[in-house]
Design an enzyme around this catalytic site. Structure first.
Site, PDB file in Angstrom:
ATOM      1  N   ASP A 105      37.104  61.215  24.951  1.00 36.42           N
ATOM      2  CA  ASP A 105      36.632  59.933  25.477  1.00 36.42           C
ATOM      3  C   ASP A 105      37.640  58.812  25.207  1.00 36.42           C
ATOM      4  OD1 ASP A 105      34.707  58.369  26.773  1.00 36.42           O
ATOM      5  OD2 ASP A 105      33.057  59.331  25.704  1.00 36.42           O
ATOM      6  N   TRP A 162      37.466  57.424  32.274  1.00 33.76           N
ATOM      7  CA  TRP A 162      36.671  56.740  33.308  1.00 33.76           C
ATOM      8  C   TRP A 162      37.512  56.192  34.455  1.00 33.76           C
ATOM      9  CZ3 TRP A 162      36.294  53.552  28.507  1.00 33.76           C
ATOM     10  CH2 TRP A 162      35.578  54.208  27.501  1.00 33.76           C
ATOM     11  N   GLU A 191      43.163  52.252  33.866  1.00 31.75           N
ATOM     12  CA  GLU A 191      44.637  52.287  33.810  1.00 31.75           C
ATOM     13  C   GLU A 191      45.198  53.207  34.897  1.00 31.75           C
ATOM     14  OE1 GLU A 191      46.465  52.206  29.647  1.00 31.75           O
ATOM     15  OE2 GLU A 191      44.489  53.039  29.221  1.00 31.75           O
ATOM     16  N   ASP A 236      29.970  55.988  33.650  1.00 30.33           N
ATOM     17  CA  ASP A 236      28.898  56.967  33.431  1.00 30.33           C
ATOM     18  C   ASP A 236      27.908  57.018  34.593  1.00 30.33           C
ATOM     19  OD1 ASP A 236      30.186  57.172  31.077  1.00 30.33           O
ATOM     20  OD2 ASP A 236      28.437  56.808  29.811  1.00 30.33           O
TER      21      ASP A 236
HETATM   22  C1  GLA Z   1      30.992  57.723  27.208  1.00 32.48           C
HETATM   23  C2  GLA Z   1      31.207  58.864  28.189  1.00 32.48           C
HETATM   24  C3  GLA Z   1      29.910  59.646  28.361  1.00 32.48           C
HETATM   25  C4  GLA Z   1      29.444  60.176  27.018  1.00 32.48           C
HETATM   26  C5  GLA Z   1      29.290  59.009  26.034  1.00 32.48           C
HETATM   27  C6  GLA Z   1      29.029  59.512  24.631  1.00 32.48           C
HETATM   28  O1  GLA Z   1      30.132  56.754  27.717  1.00 32.48           O
HETATM   29  O2  GLA Z   1      31.655  58.370  29.425  1.00 32.48           O
HETATM   30  O3  GLA Z   1      30.091  60.705  29.278  1.00 32.48           O
HETATM   31  O4  GLA Z   1      30.366  61.101  26.539  1.00 32.48           O
HETATM   32  O5  GLA Z   1      30.467  58.221  25.986  1.00 32.48           O
HETATM   33  O6  GLA Z   1      28.929  58.463  23.709  1.00 32.48           O
END
Ligand code: GLA
Length: 390
Positions: A130, A164, A167, A186
């Site tokens: 992450d 996500w 950058e 997310d």
């Molecule tokens: C981020 C990720 C999610 C999940 C959460 C866990 O938001 O994008 O997919 O892994 O962290 O805290």
């Protein structure tokens, strides 16, 4: 790395986050592994059982190593990995490029090589990485660090980068060594979220392929608003979503398959209804997702960066078949049409397509010259077509 085929196709599996959030433990993981086998998901191609955030103690040990929370995982991670492996499945875990994970457990920043070694010793096959609490260092450097550590830890560990899409990661993530990369924020278990994530990736369609697949996020198919992150203080509200209709879940699944996105299930696979199993094990859609070339589809619309809400996409498969998909992300029923000339089949060729519709798994007759579809709101059609003489 020994396994030269790691990440060749889009990875398929289950991840704990959407349903369980912080409420993750050994029993949930074991029963999910059992369910993956018993429900037929394993036979359909799903193989990774992945524990997301919140699995460790809040502190590293005196040697600076990560420690699995003994209350949640009393038998330890090695034993759990052994259990998952005994089912013929693979075992995945989670960490972060910052000093803390998103839920504020220890992250791997400046511990990359030690942590990769720990994961290898535990028998981990997959690491989701992450991007929270990221230090002021370019993301590409941080992802390269962990990729380098994983590639030299003595075990094949698939690297699932999760920054996500910030950058402009689509421009550099492949060169770090990641086999899949999260390109979006997310997902939530509602149609607005599915539509937003799906449309956001159309302009980036070619930044995905063998060994580095664009991950549009975990599937919410079959969640029906039951995500347990609602109980997680750190994420209150994140998954307090309404859920979707089965039509919406089918369209979500079909789009992820067309885009060659990894298929990481997020629902509670210990408790799926018949329709959920049917959607997730649709072998015709999975075959499109798992085609060896992972060829990017082309989008039939004027501006992929600002895609319209209903459109066709066409994907070449390695055996010569062509997939023509009609997606209606809009809130109205739409009549759509596609001229075969526009996809490379002018009438002068004397050819037409014999079509099989993969969502409903029914014969769809022949397509020649022009395809016309009447598609309900939030619905789709996915035709797998063979070229035949007229
Ligand atoms: C981020 C990720 C999610 C999940 C959460 C866990 O938001 O994008 O997919 O892994 O962290 O805290």
């Amino acid at each position: 790395m020994e396994n030269k085929y790691l990440g060749l196709r889009a990875p398929m599996g289950w991840n704990s986050w959407n349903t369980f959030g912080e409420e993750i433990n050994e029993d949930v993981v074991k029963r999910s592994a059992d369910a993956m086998v018993e429900s037929g998901l394993k036979d359909a191609g799903y193989e990774y059982i992945v524990i997301d955030d919140c699995w460790s103690l809040r502190q590293r040990d005196e040697n600076g190593l990560l420690v699995a929370d003994p209350e949640k995982f009393p038998s330890g991670m090695k034993a759990l990995a052994d259990y998952v492996h005994s089912k013929g499945l693979k075992f995945g875990m989670y960490s972060c490029d910052g000093p803390l994970t998103c839920a504020k457990y220890p992250g791997s920043f400046d511990h990359e090589f030690d942590d990769a070694k720990t994961f290898a010793q535990w028998g981990v096959d997959f690491l989701k990485y992450d991007n929270c609490f990221k230090p002021k260092i370019d993301g590409n450097i941080l992802y390269r660090r962990m990729a380098m550590a994983l590639r030299n830890c003595g075990r094949d560990i698939l690297f699932s980068a999760c920054n996500w899409g910030v950058e402009h990661s689509e421009r550099w993530i492949n060169s770090t060594g990641a086999q899949m990369y999260r390109s979006t924020g997310d997902i939530r278990d509602d149609w607005t979220s599915i539509r937003k994530l799906a449309l956001s990736q159309i302009g980036k369609i070619t930044h995905s392929g063998p060994y580095c697949h664009n991950d549009i996020d975990m599937l919410v198919v079959g969640m029906y608003g039951k995500g347990d992150c609602i109980n997680n203080a750190a994420y209150v509200g994140d998954f307090a979503s309404s859920g979707c209709t089965d039509t919406e879940y089918r369209t979500h699944f079909a789009f992820w398959c067309m885009m060659n996105s990894p298929l990481m299930i997020g629902c509670d696979i210990r408790d799926m209804n018949e329709e959920t199993v049917k959607i997730l094990t649709n072998k015709d859609l999975i075959a499109i997702n798992q085609d060896i070339e992972s060829r990017a589809p082309f989008y039939l619309g004027s501006n992929p960066d600002e895609p319209r809400e209903y459109f066709y996409m066409v994907k070449m498969l390695s055996d010569g078949d062509i997939v023509i998909a009609a997606f209606n992300f809009s809130d109205k029923k739409r009549t759509m049409s596609l001229d075969m000339f526009d996809i490379g089949l002018p009438i002068t060729t004397g050819k037409k397509f014999k079509a099989f519709e993969c969502v409903t798994q029914t014969d769809a007759g022949f397509i020649s010259e022009v395809l016309v579809d009447s598609v309900e709101a939030h619905d789709c059609r996915v035709y797998r077509c063979k070229l035949v003489d007229r």
